[in-house]
Write an enzyme that holds these catalytic residues in place. Structure first.
Site, short mmCIF file in Angstrom:
data_model
loop_
_atom_site.label_atom_id
_atom_site.label_comp_id
_atom_site.label_asym_id
_atom_site.label_seq_id
_atom_site.Cartn_x
_atom_site.Cartn_y
_atom_site.Cartn_z
N ASP A 162 0.85 -1.20 0.00
CA ASP A 162 0.00 0.00 0.00
C ASP A 162 0.88 1.24 0.00
O ASP A 162 1.78 1.36 0.82
CB ASP A 162 -0.88 -0.04 1.27
CG ASP A 162 -1.82 1.15 1.35
OD1 ASP A 162 -2.09 1.78 0.32
OD2 ASP A 162 -2.28 1.44 2.48
N ASP A 201 -4.29 3.78 2.76
CA ASP A 201 -5.72 3.49 2.91
C ASP A 201 -5.96 2.02 3.29
O ASP A 201 -7.10 1.57 3.35
CB ASP A 201 -6.52 3.87 1.65
CG ASP A 201 -6.14 3.02 0.45
OD1 ASP A 201 -5.18 2.22 0.55
OD2 ASP A 201 -6.80 3.15 -0.60
N ASP A 214 -1.91 -1.07 -3.78
CA ASP A 214 -2.16 -0.30 -4.99
C ASP A 214 -0.97 -0.39 -5.94
O ASP A 214 0.06 -0.98 -5.61
CB ASP A 214 -2.50 1.15 -4.64
CG ASP A 214 -1.56 1.69 -3.56
OD1 ASP A 214 -0.33 1.55 -3.75
OD2 ASP A 214 -2.05 2.22 -2.54
N ASP A 217 -8.97 -15.01 -17.56
CA ASP A 217 -9.85 -15.55 -16.52
C ASP A 217 -10.90 -16.51 -17.11
O ASP A 217 -11.53 -16.17 -18.12
CB ASP A 217 -10.55 -14.35 -15.85
CG ASP A 217 -11.30 -14.73 -14.59
OD1 ASP A 217 -10.66 -15.14 -13.62
OD2 ASP A 217 -12.54 -14.59 -14.58
N GLU A 222 -6.77 -19.51 -17.70
CA GLU A 222 -7.32 -20.28 -16.60
C GLU A 222 -8.41 -21.17 -17.20
O GLU A 222 -9.51 -20.72 -17.49
CB GLU A 222 -7.93 -19.36 -15.53
CG GLU A 222 -8.45 -20.17 -14.34
CD GLU A 222 -9.44 -19.42 -13.46
OE1 GLU A 222 -9.58 -19.79 -12.29
OE2 GLU A 222 -10.08 -18.47 -13.94
C1 GLC Z 1 -11.43 -16.90 -11.67
C2 GLC Z 1 -10.67 -16.05 -10.68
C3 GLC Z 1 -11.50 -15.90 -9.44
C4 GLC Z 1 -12.81 -15.25 -9.82
C5 GLC Z 1 -13.52 -16.01 -10.93
C6 GLC Z 1 -14.60 -15.19 -11.53
O1 GLC Z 1 -11.59 -18.20 -11.21
O2 GLC Z 1 -9.42 -16.60 -10.41
O3 GLC Z 1 -10.85 -15.14 -8.46
O4 GLC Z 1 -13.64 -15.19 -8.69
O5 GLC Z 1 -12.64 -16.32 -11.99
O6 GLC Z 1 -14.07 -14.13 -12.27
MG MG Z 2 -3.68 2.04 -1.13
#
Ligand code: GLC
Ligand code: MG
Length: 544
Positions: free
Chosen positions: A23, A27, A31, A204, A259
């Site tokens: 950070d 906050d 970031d 993703d 993924e």
């Molecule tokens: C993937 C991400 C996970 C997310 C999901 C929906 O599995 O790694 O963190 O919740 O997709 O986007």
């Molecule tokens: Mg921050």
């Protein structure tokens, strides 16, 4: 273009979960400027590439995996200028940067969805998956959403009288990739970031961008498993070919690691295509494997068997932001199998060290998850501080940078960071472990250094050795140079016989070569000395 393998085959990736890495503005939420301020630690560690989890504007229902603008930075994380500065500094330090791309769903606050929900005739209606109610008025099919297994993957939209599909949270409506405008919009997003200089993407749940247009029920024997872990249809492969040609059209060997959340490695392998779909795909069974030689032997043989015939390059991962950290998983499993707490306390870090040797010497691209190099356990999250709909807060705890009271996360006004720190942060932090050459952090650094010195460990051929029960062994060879890796999953020393084939699953085909020197040991013992034939309990060795 250089000769030899593309950089992403030799690289070690390091996953940064921006909320919890560092950070800069007090906050309590990590970031982009925080990441930039800590690049020196990652360069010292010796990783090659960073993967940044989402930092886009988001209502944070799924902590950034619900994107409301694909081409900007959430103010919580900084600005586009902060992003450019981060990439520039990372590149100057020799680090590649890939970013998360979330193509399957947007946030329900994304302007596209707001418009789609405004009425059946709206311009973006066809960008999402809408269906009329089933005859009984219920959801259009039996698909189950990802986090709440009792919930349908559909939400009824009163105003327009139809259901919309969301394989994840209600606030994450699925885009409809059958709509050409969706495809061009998402391609445009790739171009936006490629033009800004990113080295690629972590895509993703990429296996979900194609769906069977008939949206058939999932078969009864798997109904109850989230549809996102089952969705596997041919049309996705053509979409991946299009994405691949777009990305390969840019100079500099950009990469897409997908993924593909399917638990069959054979199924995942198909997403590499013939070298014309994903460059890399995550392989999840090893992320769930018990810390047992036999379990790992199976994972490895399955991976080699599924990927090698296609020339597909494997990936290896032990931990990420979606699952309990591997040290936590191995401790929990040991307790379930009857190990007493004192023994677990003794063996826990030793197992994590041996796992690091395994992860960083298998054939394929390893992915580290921030904090595993410190041997972090999951944080204990009191119920009143739990925030994630998927129960994944424990592995997302902030990285402790030093042994001070705030561990490098000063939050003026108090309160501390958004999640509690992991256990033992007073000792398990960057500051303390950098000063201790015997720490697990230094082990990771030595392993990364060894990979740099030994091309055989990066790109050499892989052959499993015939080893006694409880010990996994393999050799990596390149141009006549050999590295042998032995991992003892048991707590007892095991003696191996040089040169003598040991009866076993591969019928003594390969035995341990003789005349080996210990290049590296997970506990630091015996390094530089000749290998005497015995591997200690919970020890892992790299020999050459
Ligand atoms: C993937 C991400 C996970 C997310 C999901 C929906 O599995 O790694 O963190 O919740 O997709 O986007
Ligand atoms: Mg921050």
């Amino acid at each position: 273009m250089t000769d030899g393998p593309p950089w992403w085959q030799e690289a070690v990736f390091y996953q940064i979960y921006p909320r919890s890495f560092a950070d800069s503005d007090g906050d309590g939420v990590g970031d982009l400027a925080g990441i930039r301020a800590h690049l020196d630690n990652l360069v010292w560690l010796g990783v090659d590439a960073l993967w940044l989890s989402p930092f886009y504007p988001s209502p944070m229902v799924d902590f950034g995996y619900d994107v409301s603008d694909y081409c900007d930075v959430d103010p919580l994380f900084g600005t586009l200028e902060d992003f450019d500065r981060l990439v520039a500094d990372a590149h100057a330090a020799g680090l590649k940067v890939i970013i998360d791309w979330v193509p399957n769903h947007t946030s329900d606050r994304h302007p596209w969805f707001l418009d789609a929900a405004s009425g059946r005739d709206s311009a973006h209606r066809s960008w999402y998956v809408w269906r009329d109610p089933a005859p009984d008025g219920g959801p259009p099919n039996n698909w189950v959403s990802a986090f709440d297994l009792s919930a349908p993957a559909w939400t009824y939209h009163e105003r327009s009288g139809q259901w919309y599909l969301h394989l994840f949270e209600e606030g994450q409506p699925d885009l409809d990739w059958d709509e050409d405008e969706v495809v061009s919009a998402m391609h445009q997003v790739l171009r936006f970031w490629l033009d800004r200089g990113v080295d690629g993407f972590r895509a993703d749940v990429i296996h979900c961008i194609g769906k069977d247009p008939a949206l058939p029920d999932d078969p009864p024997d798997v109904a109850g498993i989230p549809h996102s872990a089952l969705n596997d249809v041919p049309v996705t492969h053509q979409r991946l070919r299009d994405i691949r040609s777009l990305v390969d059209g840019y100079p500099g060997e950009r990469v897409v690691v997908g993924e593909v959340y399917l638990l069959s490695t054979e199924a995942v392998a198909t997403y590499y295509g013939d070298g014309d779909q994903l460059h890399l795909a995550f392989n999840f069974p090893p992320l769930y494997a018990l810390w047992q030689a036999e379990a790992w032997r199976r994972c490895i043989d399955t991976t080699v068997g599924a990927l090698d015939p296609r020339g597909a390059w494997p990936t290896w991962v032990l931990s990420n932001h979606d699952n309990p950290r591997h040290r936590t998983r191995y401790d929990r499993a040991a307790a379930l199998l009857g190990e007493d707490a004192a023994t677990t306390a003794d063996r826990s870090e030793a197992r994590a060290r041996a796992a690091a040797v395994l992860l960083l010497t298998l054939r394929g691209t390893p992915f580290l998850y921030q904090g595993e190099e410190l041997g972090l356990l999951d944080a204990v999250i009191p119920p009143e501080r739990a925030v994630d709909p998927g129960g994944r807060d424990g592995c997302r705890a902030p990285v402790p940078w030093d042994g001070s009271a705030d561990h490098g996360w000063p939050v003026p006004g108090g309160g501390g960071p958004w999640l509690p720190f992991p256990p033992d942060a007073d000792g398990r932090n960057y500051g303390a472990q950098r000063l201790d050459p015997a720490s697990i952090l230094h082990l990771y650094r030595r392993l990364l250094g060894l990979r740099r010195d030994r091309p055989a460990l990066r790109i050499g051929a892989f052959e499993r050795l015939n080893t006694p029960d409880g010990v996994l062994g393999y050799q990596r060879t390149l141009d006549g140079r050999r590295c042998v890796v032995l991992v003892n999953f048991t707590d007892r020393p095991v003696t191996l016989v040089h040169g003598v084939p040991i009866p076993g699953p591969d019928h003594g085909r390969t035995a341990l070569p003789s005349g080996l020197t210990v290049d590296l040991s997970s506990d630091g013992a015996g390094q530089g000395a000749p290998f005497g034939g015995t591997i200690g309990g919970d020890q892992a060795l790299v020999l050459s």
